[in-house]
Design an enzyme around this catalytic site. Structure first.
Site, mmCIF file in Angstrom:
data_model
loop_
_atom_site.group_PDB
_atom_site.id
_atom_site.type_symbol
_atom_site.label_atom_id
_atom_site.label_comp_id
_atom_site.label_asym_id
_atom_site.label_seq_id
_atom_site.Cartn_x
_atom_site.Cartn_y
_atom_site.Cartn_z
ATOM 1 N N VAL A 601 7.381 -10.255 -11.412
ATOM 2 C CA VAL A 601 6.042 -10.517 -11.959
ATOM 3 C C VAL A 601 5.138 -9.297 -11.872
ATOM 4 O O VAL A 601 4.016 -9.318 -12.367
ATOM 5 C CB VAL A 601 5.352 -11.724 -11.275
ATOM 6 C CG1 VAL A 601 6.010 -13.007 -11.681
ATOM 7 C CG2 VAL A 601 5.345 -11.559 -9.764
ATOM 8 N N GLY A 602 5.593 -8.247 -11.251
ATOM 9 C CA GLY A 602 4.745 -7.059 -11.204
ATOM 10 C C GLY A 602 5.353 -5.999 -10.318
ATOM 11 O O GLY A 602 6.351 -6.232 -9.631
ATOM 12 N N GLY A 604 3.978 -2.473 -7.981
ATOM 13 C CA GLY A 604 2.842 -1.646 -7.591
ATOM 14 C C GLY A 604 3.315 -0.452 -6.803
ATOM 15 O O GLY A 604 4.519 -0.179 -6.742
ATOM 16 N N GLY A 607 5.966 -1.477 -4.143
ATOM 17 C CA GLY A 607 7.216 -2.164 -4.395
ATOM 18 C C GLY A 607 7.125 -3.129 -5.564
ATOM 19 O O GLY A 607 6.112 -3.188 -6.260
ATOM 20 N N VAL A 609 7.298 -6.997 -7.193
ATOM 21 C CA VAL A 609 6.891 -8.338 -6.784
ATOM 22 C C VAL A 609 7.649 -9.372 -7.617
ATOM 23 O O VAL A 609 7.748 -9.245 -8.841
ATOM 24 C CB VAL A 609 5.371 -8.517 -6.986
ATOM 25 C CG1 VAL A 609 4.935 -9.875 -6.478
ATOM 26 C CG2 VAL A 609 4.605 -7.421 -6.279
ATOM 27 N N LYS A 623 7.192 -9.574 -2.151
ATOM 28 C CA LYS A 623 7.075 -8.142 -2.428
ATOM 29 C C LYS A 623 8.167 -7.392 -1.695
ATOM 30 O O LYS A 623 8.215 -7.381 -0.454
ATOM 31 C CB LYS A 623 5.687 -7.642 -2.001
ATOM 32 C CG LYS A 623 5.545 -6.141 -2.140
ATOM 33 C CD LYS A 623 4.120 -5.690 -1.961
ATOM 34 C CE LYS A 623 3.332 -5.881 -3.240
ATOM 35 N NZ LYS A 623 2.034 -5.243 -3.242
ATOM 36 N N ASP A 722 -6.732 1.504 -1.553
ATOM 37 C CA ASP A 722 -6.167 1.549 -2.900
ATOM 38 C C ASP A 722 -6.763 0.438 -3.764
ATOM 39 O O ASP A 722 -6.050 -0.352 -4.365
ATOM 40 C CB ASP A 722 -4.644 1.429 -2.822
ATOM 41 C CG ASP A 722 -3.971 1.898 -4.113
ATOM 42 O OD1 ASP A 722 -4.649 2.572 -4.927
ATOM 43 O OD2 ASP A 722 -2.786 1.593 -4.318
#
Ligand SMILES: *[C@@H]1O[C@H](CO)[C@@H](O)[C@H](O)[C@H]1NC(C)=O
Ligand SMILES: *[C@@H]1O[C@H](CO)[C@@H](O)[C@H](O)[C@H]1NC(C)=O
Length: 920
Positions: A601-602, A604, A607, A609, A623, A722
């Site tokens: 699903v994503g 970053g 790492g 996700v 994650k 961040d």
């Protein structure tokens, strides 16, 4: 010792000189112009007579080291230690006279430190302003108009949050007659917010001698003066040499009234910032017809204030209202609610041939006068007997905004003095009777002085617990009234010259009593020698000590039973922290939940996700950390997750647990159904269903609360490091939560920064951090400022903004500072927003992305601004009125946040994620 004498000498010298001056300088009656840190008297170019401030015994005089400023009074400052005390100037005034008080501050890098100070100034017990230096070369100025109620006023500096408090000049100007009389003057000061001379001939402000009261009228040509922008096309500048009748009220100087602006196209518009607002204010306009109108011409216009339609009914016809040309007409509002960003317009009426004209305006904010401590008068009388001693010269209110160094006060709205600590201060004479009038007094320390005479009756201080009178030369009997003090638990009288009998009521009272070393003091009527007194002293003392010992043991034992009293220990940062608090998942369980890491699903910086669903149906985000070298060992990883598991806040993505198997480091979070803010602003989602301005504000508020919690709700505080739109996630109900905070390092407690390798995302990176490698929570403020700009503009932090500009900060700054906010507003917002709330956010965003970290606001200041903007969107000008109650409720929420969210281990069981039975 030698410097003390020297200071004393100086003091007497200047007291002498000052009283001498009072008689001789009748030139400008009542003007006081203190050149802080200065050495000599001098008269400046405009005829003001400056005196050095050497009568103050505190602080250090210093020259400034950089400036473009040539005026002598600005070449020096006096600065004070950045400690918990206040440093005060006391000025003589005439009671029942109105004054203008001006304090100015030119930093000029006086300490060669280039740390821009931030501190508070107060007048008496009233918080006057917070001085924030944002540039070494700019003079900060604060003005107050007040009605004197006594014979002196005190201006105090305190509460430095950065740098050292300092001051360049302090100026006092009396008014005469009823100038600035308001019905509120006994409860409110007027804090000057804007005083603008329209149509000014140049950028110079007008003051003395053109203004006999030395008010400073800013030229409308200077942009920085209240940030005057949004000037209507067709605005013309006009002036006259003819004299102007300036009336009897506020008497604006003739020179100010001889210039004006005229709206040739029918309108005059301005937008300006009002320091100190929103709030209630005093707002007046000064008009005089200075153009020669033909008899058949008319000039009629109305004021238009957004959200105040009823104000637009009145029509101004200067010539008619003033009964002639070149005469002042001064309409205004004695009490009007105004926003921080004020847009106003004068528009001509349909039947008028000429556009509007305005010569000057003046806007002051009502500042509630602080009540002061209830012991103020007694304290003043007490110190008046010792005016030559340092401790008696601290000035201002004894308790507010901070107490004198030798006092403690309670926190009542009108504080009472609870402790007087004057041990070893060379006090002579008898014990001041004023002390017996301090009704809230609990501790009195007068030991080690040279006090003589009898012990007075302290029954006026029923709360007295501890009295130290030892090592003086007190004489007379021990008053039996001491035994009537219900709370008295310690009484030290040793080494005095007391006589008579120790009253039996005192002996029978349960207290620590020490009266040794009083050769002629006897116990009761039984005629015992002084040996027995020693025994009394010792025995009673020992018994009390023993009792105290037992009490503290009991307390200690109770503490052991309830170990969570000290919030500082809620998040220990020790190497042997165990992972007990964090939920441990097995890899097979997570494989199951994520269908073998299928649904990505994503991804970053840390790492990838994956979506997952646990056996009990709970949806999770898993994650898989990529850069496992971030965590060199098991222990460090365990430390990190332990910390993560202790951070709970409704605006932070919830950490559920971790897994460390087969060389994989995995973190498990609650799943956020609506993805990232970034997708909603820029992705395909944005085109489908863009989010409205009000929703953007709510998201900003929620995210800001999450960040504020990291900064202030946890000990030690946590820096996110961040922040970006892809780290703000939205749940089912589009509620925002901040993610990825877990991977930030903890801020070191006690110091303001931690140093480590620069990490962050291009476009959000704090330039100061980048250069200095010093990380503070102000780096997060920078990142959040960028996010605010993205919310306004719908533009990514780094994208192509045109020639040579790829950075949203530069691009937005250019537009906002030119007053062109329309140029950056996301077209997708249509016109479903209030321009004032937009300005509010834009300006706060610019503050957040200031290059110097110490000029950026705190997260709570940002939240306040966002909440104001939300109120504007929801209810127009109800905003200002609701604001104070809103602030209160925010406070409550915050407090509750700290209570239930930064909880320690024991409290975790109430959290559903941890009550779920699972493998350990
Ligand atoms: C101004 O008006 C408001 C609202 O009517 C009132 O609460 C306030 O006390 C008035 N005076 C001042 C000085 O704010
Ligand atoms: C008290 O007086 C003595 C002798 O004059 C002096 O040495 C000492 O510094 C004084 N103490 C204070 C606190 O003023």
């Amino acid at each position: 010792m030698r410097t003390n004498c020297f200071l004393l000498l100086l003091l007497f010298f200047f007291l002498f000189v000052l009283s001498f001056l009072d008689i001789t300088t009748a030139q400008i009656p009542g003007f006081i112009s203190l050149d802080c840190g200065g050495q000599n008297n001098f008269t400046d170019k405009i005829g003001l007579e400056w005196t050095p401030d050497n009568q103050i015994i505190y602080g250090i005089a210093s020259n400034i080291s950089v400036t473009n400023e040539t005026r002598q009074q600005y070449q020096t400052v006096r600065y004070f230690p950045a400690d918990s005390r206040k440093y005060c100037y006391t000025l003589n005034v005439k009671s029942r006279t109105r004054y203008l008080l001006r304090a100015t501050f030119l930093y000029g890098n006086f300490d060669n430190n280039n740390v821009y100070p931030k501190f508070d100034i107060s007048m008496g017990a009233t918080h006057w302003a917070t001085i924030v230096i944002s540039d070494a070369n700019t003079i900060e100025s604060q003005e107050l108009i007040f009605l004197a109620s006594g014979s002196t006023v005190s201006v105090c500096l305190s509460n430095a949050t950065t740098g050292q408090p300092f001051i360049s000049t302090l100026e006092l100007r009396p008014f005469n007659g009823s100038i600035y009389l308001t019905p509120f003057e006994n409860q409110f000061f007027l804090s000057v917010s804007a005083r603008i001379n329209f149509g000014a001939e140049n950028e110079d402000s007008i003051r003395y001698p053109d203004d006999p009261f030395d008010r400073i009228w800013e030229s409308d040509l200077v942009k920085k003066a209240n940030y005057l922008v949004d000037i209507a096309p067709g605005t013309d500048r006009v002036s006259t040499k003819l004299p102007i009748d300036i009336g009897k009220d506020e008497q604006p100087p003739q020179k100010v009234m001889q210039t004006a602006v005229v709206g040739r196209n029918g309108n005059l518009t301005y937008r300006m910032n009002l320091d100190g607002f929103p709030g209630y204010g005093w707002a007046y306009t000064y008009f005089a017809e200075i153009e020669d109108l033909d008899p058949d011409e008319t000039r009629k216009f109305r004021l238009v204030l957004p959200g105040n339609p009823e104000l637009s009914k009145a029509v101004v016809n200067i010539q008619e209202n003033a009964q002639g040309t070149h005469r002042l007409y001064e309409p205004g509002f004695e009490n009007i609610s105004l926003p921080f960003v004020l847009s106003f317009k004068f528009g001509k009426t349909a039947d008028s041939t000429q556009g509007p004209l305005v010569n000057a305006i003046e806007i002051n904010k009502y500042l509630k006068i602080g009540d002061g401590s209830s012991d103020g008068a007694v304290a003043a009388s007490l110190v008046s007997g010792y005016m030559s001693l340092d401790w008696a010269q601290e000035g201002g209110d004894p308790c507010l905004p901070v107490a004198w160094s030798w006092l403690e006060c309670n926190s009542d709205r009108e504080p009472k003095i609870t402790s007087v600590k004057l041990s070893g201060k060379n006090l002579t004479g008898s014990i001041p009777s004023d002390l017996t009038k301090l009704t809230g007094l609990e501790q009195l320390w007068l030991d080690g002085n040279a006090l003589t005479g009898p012990i007075p009756d302290f029954t006026g201080c029923p709360n007295l617990k501890i009295i130290h009178l030892e090592n003086n030369q007190l004489t007379g009997d021990l008053p039996s009234s001491l035994a009537d003090l219900p709370n008295l638990s310690q009484l030290y009288l040793q080494n005095n010259l007391l006589t008579g009998d120790v009253p039996s009521s005192l002996i029978n009272k349960n207290l620590v009593l020490n009266c040794t070393g009083n050769v002629n003091l006897r116990k009761g009527g039984s005629g015992g020698g002084h040996n027995r007194n020693i025994i009394i002293g010792l025995a009673i003392g020992a018994a009390a000590l023993f009792l105290g010992f037992i009490a503290s043991c009991v307390l200690l034992r109770q503490r052991k039973k309830f170990p969570k009293t000290d919030p500082k220990h809620a998040m220990p940062m020790t190497n042997n922290a165990s992972t007990e608090a964090a939920q441990s998942f097995s890899l097979s369980e997570l494989r199951n939940a994520t269908e073998n890491f299928e649904k990505k699903v994503g991804s970053g910086g840390f790492g990838t996700v994956y979506y997952g669903k646990l056996n009990d149906g709970k949806e999770i985000a898993v994650k898989l950390l990529e850069n496992t070298n971030v965590y060199q060992g098991k222990k460090e990883f365990a430390n990190e997750v332990t910390l993560l598991s202790r951070i709970h806040h409704r605006n932070l993505v919830q950490f559920l647990g971790f897994c460390q198997e087969e060389g994989k480091d995995i973190l498990v979070y609650e799943f956020m159904h609506n993805g990232t803010l970034k997708e909603h602003l820029y992705g395909p989602l944005a085109r489908e269903r863009g989010i409205k301005w009000i929703k953007r504000l709510e998201i900003a508020e929620e995210a800001a609360k999450g960040i504020e919690y990291l900064h202030t709700g946890c000990v030690p505080s946590i820096i996110h490091r961040d922040l970006k739109t892809s780290n703000i996630l939205l749940d089912k109900n589009m509620r925002a939560k901040v993610s990825d905070f877990g991977l930030s390092k903890l801020a070191v407690d006690g110091t303001s920064h931690v140093s480590s390798i620069v990490r962050g995302t291009l476009g959000y990176l704090d330039p100061e951090y980048y250069i200095s490698n010093r990380l503070t929570n102000k780096s997060d403020i920078y990142g959040f400022g960028v996010i605010l700009l993205e919310l306004i503009s719908g533009q990514e932090a780094i994208s192509n903004f045109g020639i040579n500009c790829r950075n949203i900060v530069q691009w937005a700054k250019m537009h906002i500072e030119n007053g062109d906010i329309q140029g950056i507003i996301d077209p997708a917002l249509g016109n479903e927003y209030d321009i004032q709330s937009m300005w509010k956010i834009a300006e706060k965003a610019l503050m957040c992305v200031q290059p110097h970290a110490n000029m950026r606001p705190s997260m709570s200041e940002v939240i306040k601004e966002i909440q104001d903007a939300i109120l504007i969107e929801r209810g127009g000008d109800a905003a200002a009125r609701e604001r104070s109650s809103d602030e209160m409720s925010r406070q409550t929420v915050l407090n509750m946040g700290s209570l239930d969210l930064c909880a320690n281990d024991q409290d975790l069981s109430i959290d559903e994620s941890f009550s779920r039975p699972g493998p350990r």
